[in-house]
Design a protein around this motif. Structure first.
Motif, PDB file in Angstrom:
ATOM      1  N   LYS A  16       0.821  -1.215   0.000  1.00 47.22           N
ATOM      2  CA  LYS A  16       0.000   0.000   0.000  1.00 47.22           C
ATOM      3  C   LYS A  16       0.857   1.268   0.000  1.00 47.22           C
ATOM      4  CE  LYS A  16      -3.434   2.417   2.870  1.00 47.22           C
ATOM      5  NZ  LYS A  16      -2.556   3.530   3.308  1.00 47.22           N
ATOM      6  N   ASP A  17       1.867   1.312   0.891  1.00 45.83           N
ATOM      7  CA  ASP A  17       2.656   2.536   1.065  1.00 45.83           C
ATOM      8  C   ASP A  17       3.830   2.637   0.097  1.00 45.83           C
ATOM      9  OD1 ASP A  17       0.955   3.072   3.179  1.00 45.83           O
ATOM     10  OD2 ASP A  17       2.314   2.202   4.679  1.00 45.83           O
ATOM     11  N   ARG A  18       4.203   1.520  -0.550  1.00 46.35           N
ATOM     12  CA  ARG A  18       5.307   1.448  -1.506  1.00 46.35           C
ATOM     13  C   ARG A  18       6.645   1.835  -0.876  1.00 46.35           C
ATOM     14  NH1 ARG A  18       4.180  -2.049  -4.472  1.00 46.35           N
ATOM     15  NH2 ARG A  18       5.697  -1.354  -6.031  1.00 46.35           N
ATOM     16  N   VAL A  19       6.822   1.413   0.378  1.00 44.67           N
ATOM     17  CA  VAL A  19       8.072   1.646   1.095  1.00 44.67           C
ATOM     18  C   VAL A  19       8.136   0.653   2.255  1.00 44.67           C
ATOM     19  CG1 VAL A  19       7.136   3.346   2.743  1.00 44.67           C
ATOM     20  CG2 VAL A  19       9.564   3.441   2.106  1.00 44.67           C
ATOM     21  N   ASN A  20       9.341   0.261   2.637  1.00 44.39           N
ATOM     22  CA  ASN A  20       9.545  -0.575   3.821  1.00 44.39           C
ATOM     23  C   ASN A  20       9.879   0.361   4.968  1.00 44.39           C
ATOM     24  OD1 ASN A  20      10.372  -2.351   5.820  1.00 44.39           O
ATOM     25  ND2 ASN A  20      11.482  -3.698   4.428  1.00 44.39           N
ATOM     26  N   GLU A  21       8.841   0.833   5.629  1.00 42.57           N
ATOM     27  CA  GLU A  21       9.000   1.875   6.642  1.00 42.57           C
ATOM     28  C   GLU A  21       9.886   1.410   7.796  1.00 42.57           C
ATOM     29  OE1 GLU A  21       8.833   5.586   7.897  1.00 42.57           O
ATOM     30  OE2 GLU A  21       7.689   4.933   6.131  1.00 42.57           O
ATOM     31  N   ALA A  22       9.825   0.143   8.139  1.00 42.60           N
ATOM     32  CA  ALA A  22      10.585  -0.357   9.288  1.00 42.60           C
ATOM     33  C   ALA A  22      12.073  -0.514   8.992  1.00 42.60           C
ATOM     34  CB  ALA A  22      10.006  -1.697   9.745  1.00 42.60           C
ATOM     35  N   ARG A  23      12.433  -0.856   7.753  1.00 44.83           N
ATOM     36  CA  ARG A  23      13.824  -1.193   7.444  1.00 44.83           C
ATOM     37  C   ARG A  23      14.536  -0.181   6.543  1.00 44.83           C
ATOM     38  NH1 ARG A  23      15.298  -4.911  11.210  1.00 44.83           N
ATOM     39  NH2 ARG A  23      13.784  -6.608  11.320  1.00 44.83           N
ATOM     40  N   LEU A  24      13.835   0.326   5.525  1.00 39.85           N
ATOM     41  CA  LEU A  24      14.432   1.286   4.587  1.00 39.85           C
ATOM     42  C   LEU A  24      13.419   2.404   4.315  1.00 39.85           C
ATOM     43  CD1 LEU A  24      16.240  -0.943   1.927  1.00 39.85           C
ATOM     44  CD2 LEU A  24      17.326   0.610   3.544  1.00 39.85           C
ATOM     45  N   PRO A  25      13.194   3.270   5.282  1.00 36.96           N
ATOM     46  CA  PRO A  25      12.090   4.232   5.187  1.00 36.96           C
ATOM     47  C   PRO A  25      12.214   5.268   4.078  1.00 36.96           C
ATOM     48  CG  PRO A  25      13.490   4.693   7.100  1.00 36.96           C
ATOM     49  CD  PRO A  25      13.919   3.371   6.563  1.00 36.96           C
ATOM     50  N   HIS A  26      13.402   5.461   3.530  1.00 34.07           N
ATOM     51  CA  HIS A  26      13.586   6.499   2.504  1.00 34.07           C
ATOM     52  C   HIS A  26      13.752   5.927   1.095  1.00 34.07           C
ATOM     53  CE1 HIS A  26      13.878   9.251   5.826  1.00 34.07           C
ATOM     54  NE2 HIS A  26      14.934   8.608   6.309  1.00 34.07           N
ATOM     55  N   ALA A  27      13.497   4.636   0.932  1.00 34.27           N
ATOM     56  CA  ALA A  27      13.672   4.001  -0.383  1.00 34.27           C
ATOM     57  C   ALA A  27      12.317   3.594  -0.940  1.00 34.27           C
ATOM     58  CB  ALA A  27      14.587   2.781  -0.250  1.00 34.27           C
ATOM     59  N   ASN A  28      11.818   4.347  -1.894  1.00 35.94           N
ATOM     60  CA  ASN A  28      10.508   4.055  -2.480  1.00 35.94           C
ATOM     61  C   ASN A  28      10.588   2.875  -3.444  1.00 35.94           C
ATOM     62  OD1 ASN A  28       9.227   6.214  -1.142  1.00 35.94           O
ATOM     63  ND2 ASN A  28       9.929   7.660  -2.704  1.00 35.94           N
ATOM     64  N   PHE A  29       9.498   2.119  -3.531  1.00 35.00           N
ATOM     65  CA  PHE A  29       9.463   0.939  -4.376  1.00 35.00           C
ATOM     66  C   PHE A  29       9.152   1.302  -5.818  1.00 35.00           C
ATOM     67  CE2 PHE A  29       7.948  -2.144  -0.784  1.00 35.00           C
ATOM     68  CZ  PHE A  29       9.155  -1.926  -0.122  1.00 35.00           C
ATOM     69  N   PRO A  30       9.862   0.703  -6.781  1.00 33.16           N
ATOM     70  CA  PRO A  30       9.490   0.855  -8.193  1.00 33.16           C
ATOM     71  C   PRO A  30       8.135   0.191  -8.456  1.00 33.16           C
ATOM     72  CG  PRO A  30      11.698  -0.070  -7.946  1.00 33.16           C
ATOM     73  CD  PRO A  30      11.055  -0.135  -6.600  1.00 33.16           C
ATOM     74  N   ALA A  31       7.494   0.601  -9.526  1.00 31.37           N
ATOM     75  CA  ALA A  31       6.180   0.038  -9.859  1.00 31.37           C
ATOM     76  C   ALA A  31       6.245  -1.452 -10.131  1.00 31.37           C
ATOM     77  CB  ALA A  31       5.601   0.763 -11.069  1.00 31.37           C
ATOM     78  N   SER A  32       7.401  -1.939 -10.591  1.00 33.97           N
ATOM     79  CA  SER A  32       7.541  -3.355 -10.944  1.00 33.97           C
ATOM     80  C   SER A  32       7.893  -4.248  -9.759  1.00 33.97           C
ATOM     81  CB  SER A  32       8.606  -3.513 -12.033  1.00 33.97           C
ATOM     82  OG  SER A  32       9.830  -2.934 -11.620  1.00 33.97           O
ATOM     83  N   LEU A  33       7.912  -3.690  -8.541  1.00 33.23           N
ATOM     84  CA  LEU A  33       8.189  -4.486  -7.344  1.00 33.23           C
ATOM     85  C   LEU A  33       6.866  -4.861  -6.676  1.00 33.23           C
ATOM     86  CD1 LEU A  33      10.037  -5.767  -5.290  1.00 33.23           C
ATOM     87  CD2 LEU A  33      10.339  -3.535  -4.202  1.00 33.23           C
ATOM     88  N   HIS A  34       6.640  -6.157  -6.546  1.00 35.26           N
ATOM     89  CA  HIS A  34       5.400  -6.665  -5.959  1.00 35.26           C
ATOM     90  C   HIS A  34       5.706  -7.345  -4.630  1.00 35.26           C
ATOM     91  CE1 HIS A  34       3.725  -5.847  -9.900  1.00 35.26           C
ATOM     92  NE2 HIS A  34       4.718  -6.554 -10.422  1.00 35.26           N
ATOM     93  N   ILE A  35       4.761  -7.286  -3.717  1.00 32.09           N
ATOM     94  CA  ILE A  35       4.964  -7.802  -2.369  1.00 32.09           C
ATOM     95  C   ILE A  35       3.981  -8.935  -2.093  1.00 32.09           C
ATOM     96  CG2 ILE A  35       5.260  -7.167   0.054  1.00 32.09           C
ATOM     97  CD1 ILE A  35       6.912  -5.466  -1.877  1.00 32.09           C
ATOM     98  N   THR A  36       4.458  -9.977  -1.402  1.00 30.26           N
ATOM     99  CA  THR A  36       3.580 -11.067  -0.993  1.00 30.26           C
ATOM    100  C   THR A  36       4.053 -11.613   0.344  1.00 30.26           C
ATOM    101  OG1 THR A  36       2.572 -13.167  -1.655  1.00 30.26           O
ATOM    102  CG2 THR A  36       4.905 -12.883  -2.142  1.00 30.26           C
ATOM    103  N   ALA A  37       3.150 -12.249   1.068  1.00 31.76           N
ATOM    104  CA  ALA A  37       3.518 -12.963   2.288  1.00 31.76           C
ATOM    105  C   ALA A  37       3.239 -14.453   2.143  1.00 31.76           C
ATOM    106  CB  ALA A  37       2.752 -12.391   3.481  1.00 31.76           C
ATOM    107  N   ASP A  38       2.918 -14.872   0.931  1.00 29.28           N
ATOM    108  CA  ASP A  38       2.550 -16.265   0.668  1.00 29.28           C
ATOM    109  C   ASP A  38       3.510 -16.867  -0.348  1.00 29.28           C
ATOM    110  OD1 ASP A  38       1.389 -18.701   0.228  1.00 29.28           O
ATOM    111  OD2 ASP A  38      -0.605 -17.925  -0.249  1.00 29.28           O
ATOM    112  N   LEU A  39       4.339 -17.802   0.100  1.00 26.03           N
ATOM    113  CA  LEU A  39       5.301 -18.423  -0.803  1.00 26.03           C
ATOM    114  C   LEU A  39       4.626 -19.205  -1.930  1.00 26.03           C
ATOM    115  CD1 LEU A  39       8.045 -19.711   1.666  1.00 26.03           C
ATOM    116  CD2 LEU A  39       8.242 -17.840   0.032  1.00 26.03           C
ATOM    117  N   ALA A  40       3.380 -19.572  -1.724  1.00 25.46           N
ATOM    118  CA  ALA A  40       2.647 -20.285  -2.777  1.00 25.46           C
ATOM    119  C   ALA A  40       2.452 -19.406  -4.007  1.00 25.46           C
ATOM    120  CB  ALA A  40       1.298 -20.761  -2.254  1.00 25.46           C
ATOM    121  N   ASN A  41       2.585 -18.093  -3.843  1.00 25.69           N
ATOM    122  CA  ASN A  41       2.439 -17.167  -4.972  1.00 25.69           C
ATOM    123  C   ASN A  41       3.685 -17.107  -5.848  1.00 25.69           C
ATOM    124  OD1 ASN A  41      -0.153 -16.415  -4.177  1.00 25.69           O
ATOM    125  ND2 ASN A  41       0.592 -14.752  -2.879  1.00 25.69           N
ATOM    126  N   LEU A  42       4.719 -17.854  -5.470  1.00 25.84           N
ATOM    127  CA  LEU A  42       5.996 -17.784  -6.199  1.00 25.84           C
ATOM    128  C   LEU A  42       6.243 -19.013  -7.061  1.00 25.84           C
ATOM    129  CD1 LEU A  42       8.243 -16.346  -3.332  1.00 25.84           C
ATOM    130  CD2 LEU A  42       6.942 -15.093  -5.066  1.00 25.84           C
TER     131      LEU A  42
END
Length: 323
Positions: free
Chosen positions: A41-67
């Motif tokens: 949603k926020d397109r950033v890893n606020e906890a680890r790299l708060p100043h590095a915005n995500f490119p549009a081609s970077l997708h996030i998942t928490a389910d390894l079955a999606n890989l």
């Protein structure tokens, strides 16, 4: 080559950002579904790299079955969690190319990252990505050179091409043992250097620890059959120089806290602490002389004070300098 990065810590996130900036779709797996939703949603890893915005081609998942479609998985979980992670997710990792992106020695088994993977998945195609790099530099697009080590030279060439980006230059090696040892042992020496600086022992002491620490790294590497050129390269001397000279290194900062007798944030992963213990045991088993590693282990275990550790190093017999 379809690629995913497993582990949304600072370095895993930075790798995913760098790979995605060059165009192809990249998936980043996070252990927490809540964190994955927030990052998507926020397109950033606020906890680890708060100043590095995500490119549009970077997708996030928490389910390894999606890989299922991603055949190359970069595993960027902490070293001491690697064995549990691989074992728990064997079904999702089978028949994939697994690139270890963690540094250290498993405290329970004494195995390196790729050895841990193959112990659980014997048929796995493995490689290791290591070398001098800080996550914030990689995520910011700053130039970084790393070692991609793979025993299968053909697979190594394919991975070198697929994982090189506009800011990450990869050098290929078949010496996996040397690359992994360099990445692991430099963290131990970084703790020693941080302790020396934290205690006010000065830059000359740091230079001595780096130099003699490098000699320890080479002695262990020689016994385990690594190539001396590997330890002189990015994954050895290069990573040692970076980690021992900057507060950007968690291991160096941990050493600073030891030298200053200050508490250290228990939530920060310090791979060198467990690696020091594991390497000290291996050194005793193999009869490899590693006095700095022994001293760091004793300081971490609080069986020696910093002054006692330094006194023990300075009291060693005088000798001719050899590597």
């Amino acid at each position: 080559m379809s690629i995913a990065v497993l582990g949304s810590g600072a370095f895993g996130t930075a790798l995913a950002i760098s790979l995605a900036c060059d165009g192809p779709d990249i998936t980043l797996w996070a252990r927490s579904a809540t964190q994955a939703t927030a990052m998507q949603k926020d397109r950033v890893n606020e906890a680890r790299l708060p100043h590095a915005n995500f490119p549009a081609s970077l997708h996030i998942t928490a389910d390894l079955a999606n890989l299922k479609e991603q055949q190359t998985l970069l595993i960027a979980v902490p070293m001491q969690q690697l064995a549990h992670f691989i074992d728990r997710n064997k079904a999702h990792l089978a028949n994939k190319t697994l690139v270890a992106c963690c540094k250290g020695i498993d405290l329970q088994s004494g195995l390196s990252p790729t050895q841990v993977i193959r112990a659980i998945l014997p048929e796995a195609r493995t490689a290791v990505l290591t070398g001098p790099s800080f996550a914030h530099d990689v995520a910011a697009g700053l130039p970084t050179a790393l070692t991609l080590a793979c025993e299968d030279s053909k697979l190594g060439q394919m991975l070198q091409t697929a994982l090189s980006t506009s800011n990450i230059r990869l050098y290929r090696s078949t010496d996996v043992t040397g690359a992994e040892l360099g990445g692991a042992l430099k963290n131990v020496i970084a703790i020693a250097c941080g302790a020396a600086i934290g205690a006010g022992l000065g830059e000359s002491a740091r230079a001595a620890l780096i130099t003699r620490g490098y000699a320890e790294m080479r002695r262990m590497a020689d016994v385990l059959g690594a190539q001396s050129e590997t330890l002189a390269g990015l994954s050895g001397f290069g990573d040692l120089a970076l980690t021992c000279a900057s507060e950007g290194s968690r291991n160096f900062r941990f050493g600073l806290s030891l030298g200053r007798s200050e508490p250290f944030d228990a939530n920060i992963t310090v791979e060198g602490a467990a690696t020091a213990r594991a390497c000290h045991e291996k050194a005793k088993e193999l009869e490899v002389d590693m006095p700095i590693t022994a001293a760091v282990t004793a300081m971490i275990d609080q069986t020696l004070t910093l002054k006692q550790a330094m006194d023990s190093l300075l009291a060693r017999p005088l000798k001719e300098e050899t590597c």
